[in-house]
Scaffold this active site. Structure first.
Site, mmCIF file in Angstrom:
data_model
loop_
_atom_site.group_PDB
_atom_site.id
_atom_site.type_symbol
_atom_site.label_atom_id
_atom_site.label_comp_id
_atom_site.label_asym_id
_atom_site.label_seq_id
_atom_site.Cartn_x
_atom_site.Cartn_y
_atom_site.Cartn_z
ATOM 1 C CB SER A 1 13.776 0.649 -14.066
ATOM 2 O OG SER A 1 13.112 -0.032 -15.120
ATOM 3 C CE1 TYR B 1 8.939 3.162 -12.085
ATOM 4 C CE2 TYR B 1 9.835 2.380 -14.170
ATOM 5 C CZ TYR B 1 9.671 2.233 -12.809
ATOM 6 O OH TYR B 1 10.233 1.157 -12.164
HETATM 7 N N1 LIG Z 1 8.540 -5.081 -10.851
HETATM 8 C C1 LIG Z 1 9.159 -4.608 -11.918
HETATM 9 O O1 LIG Z 1 8.902 -5.020 -13.076
HETATM 10 C C2 LIG Z 1 10.254 -3.573 -11.763
HETATM 11 C C3 LIG Z 1 11.137 -3.373 -12.829
HETATM 12 C C4 LIG Z 1 12.167 -2.442 -12.703
HETATM 13 C C5 LIG Z 1 12.307 -1.727 -11.528
HETATM 14 N N2 LIG Z 1 11.422 -1.916 -10.504
HETATM 15 C C6 LIG Z 1 11.602 -1.116 -9.290
HETATM 16 O O2 LIG Z 1 11.786 -2.004 -8.198
HETATM 17 C C7 LIG Z 1 11.427 -1.348 -6.979
HETATM 18 C C8 LIG Z 1 10.576 -2.285 -6.142
HETATM 19 O O3 LIG Z 1 9.358 -2.512 -6.811
HETATM 20 P P1 LIG Z 1 8.602 -3.922 -6.764
HETATM 21 O O4 LIG Z 1 8.585 -4.458 -8.135
HETATM 22 O O5 LIG Z 1 9.119 -4.732 -5.664
HETATM 23 O O6 LIG Z 1 7.122 -3.405 -6.452
HETATM 24 P P2 LIG Z 1 6.062 -3.796 -5.319
HETATM 25 O O7 LIG Z 1 5.976 -5.263 -5.172
HETATM 26 O O8 LIG Z 1 4.833 -3.040 -5.690
HETATM 27 O O9 LIG Z 1 6.706 -3.182 -3.983
HETATM 28 C C9 LIG Z 1 6.828 -1.778 -3.832
HETATM 29 C C10 LIG Z 1 7.279 -1.473 -2.411
HETATM 30 O O10 LIG Z 1 7.413 -0.050 -2.258
HETATM 31 C C11 LIG Z 1 6.712 0.363 -1.091
HETATM 32 N N3 LIG Z 1 6.221 1.728 -1.237
HETATM 33 C C12 LIG Z 1 5.436 2.224 -2.227
HETATM 34 N N4 LIG Z 1 5.155 3.511 -1.996
HETATM 35 C C13 LIG Z 1 5.770 3.840 -0.818
HETATM 36 C C14 LIG Z 1 5.844 5.027 -0.022
HETATM 37 N N5 LIG Z 1 5.196 6.158 -0.391
HETATM 38 N N6 LIG Z 1 6.564 5.008 1.113
HETATM 39 C C15 LIG Z 1 7.194 3.871 1.514
HETATM 40 N N7 LIG Z 1 7.171 2.716 0.814
HETATM 41 C C16 LIG Z 1 6.460 2.711 -0.334
HETATM 42 C C17 LIG Z 1 5.571 -0.660 -0.959
HETATM 43 O O11 LIG Z 1 5.122 -0.817 0.378
HETATM 44 P P3 LIG Z 1 3.829 -0.143 1.052
HETATM 45 O O12 LIG Z 1 2.716 -0.189 0.053
HETATM 46 O O13 LIG Z 1 3.635 -0.991 2.270
HETATM 47 O O14 LIG Z 1 4.268 1.248 1.391
HETATM 48 C C18 LIG Z 1 6.284 -1.945 -1.367
HETATM 49 O O15 LIG Z 1 6.979 -2.478 -0.264
HETATM 50 C C19 LIG Z 1 10.730 -0.053 -7.402
HETATM 51 O O16 LIG Z 1 11.639 1.031 -7.255
HETATM 52 C C20 LIG Z 1 10.422 -0.265 -8.881
HETATM 53 O O17 LIG Z 1 10.362 0.946 -9.585
HETATM 54 C C21 LIG Z 1 10.412 -2.830 -10.590
#
Ligand SMILES: NC(=O)c1ccc[n+]([C@@H]2O[C@H](COP(=O)([O-])OP(=O)(O)OC[C@H]3O[C@@H](n4cnc5c(N)ncnc54)[C@H](OP(=O)(O)O)[C@@H]3O)[C@@H](O)[C@H]2O)c1
Length: 259
Positions: free
Chosen positions: A139, A149
């Protein structure tokens, strides 16, 4: 030659989009997350996009047994994984002084230990085959002094740099993807309203994923996505840390709440 990718956090957001775009590139896929039903629904969609084969591997990556099942899958030489996307993640909504330590630990493990463990499982086989890629979804917050975080994301950026520097010569690329705000379920899961961040601040998941995969293909060590965050990134070191912490700027980067 059939290429295979394993994507963590594939049930939603960026992970589901990684699976779709990799499927469209003809990759076979291994889908990992906790929600087995959502993974199965996605798996049913992927052959029509171009995926030759799709495996569903439900696992809680913060559970030792779940993590080791995924590590074992990465070590299976009979069905080699060419690309590992370390994407699963969540954030603790509360500020550090008010959070539960169990939540901090679960977040820290998911964002730092899990990518390290899975890279450790995948790398020897990739090295032996002389090719492979690991894409760590970090991120832009990892470049800011803004809470635990951000500190965890800084660690995964450092790990990516270290592994890329060492294993590039063996044909293995390790790329850190640094998005800003992306419209996924991430903020909703934290209970943060989408309107806390101005509309213009949200990148869309397909663009971020496309840029991440392009960077991996081009063997780039780090990529900031999307264009608005690429413009902002060089200015971040000029902003005093006190300002970022004091005005909740860093916190807004991921939490969208400024609490
Ligand atoms: N969205 C943003 O603004 C943003 C910005 C920068 C970086 N990121 C990073 O991008 C990545 C993806 O996030 P996203 O935005 O796509 O969020 P999201 O839509 O909430 O998806 C998160 C994913 O992680 C899985 N997950 C969560 N806890 C888990 C666990 N204990 N074991 C296995 N799977 C788990 C969830 O699936 P289940 O609930 O089915 O397990 C889901 O598939 C993350 O690393 C986040 O930090 C996001």
């Amino acid at each position: 030659m059939q290429m295979r990718a394993l994507v963590t956090g594939a049930s939603a957001g960026l992970g589901a989009e990684f699976a779709r775009q990799l499927a469209a590139d003809g990759f076979a896929l291994v889908l990992v997350a906790r929600s087995a039903d959502r993974l199965r629904e996605l798996a049913a969609e992927l052959p029509a996009l171009g995926a030759a084969d799709v495996e569903v591997l439900p696992a809680d990556l913060t559970d030792e047994a779940g993590l080791e099942r995924v590590a074992a899958r990465l070590q299976d030489a009979a069905r080699p994984v060419d690309v590992l996307v370390n994407n699963a993640g969540h954030a603790v909504a509360e500020p550090f002084h008010a959070s539960a330590i169990a939540d901090e630990r679960a977040m820290h493990e998911l964002l730092t230990w899990v990518p390290l463990r899975l890279a450790h499982a995948a790398l020897p086989g990739m090295r032996e085959r002389g090719r492979g890629g690991i894409l760590n979804v970090a991120s832009l917050a990892g470049r800011l002094p803004s809470g635990s975080y951000a500190a965890a994301k800084a660690q995964v950026i450092a790990l990516s740099h270290a592994l890329d520097a060492r294993y590039r010569r063996d044909g293995v690329t390790v790329t850190a993807l640094l998005p800003g705000f992306v419209a996924t379920e991430f903020h909703e899961r934290m209970g943060v309203a989408a309107d806390t961040v101005p509309r213009a601040g949200w990148a869309d998941a397909p663009t971020v994923v496309r840029e991440g995969l392009a960077a991996l293909r081009r063997r780039r060590g780090v990529v900031v996505s999307d264009w608005r965050y690429r413009l902002a990134a060089p200015l971040l070191p000029l902003v005093p840390s006190r300002l970022i912490a004091g005005f909740g700027l860093g916190a807004r980067i991921e939490r969208g709440s400024g609490r």
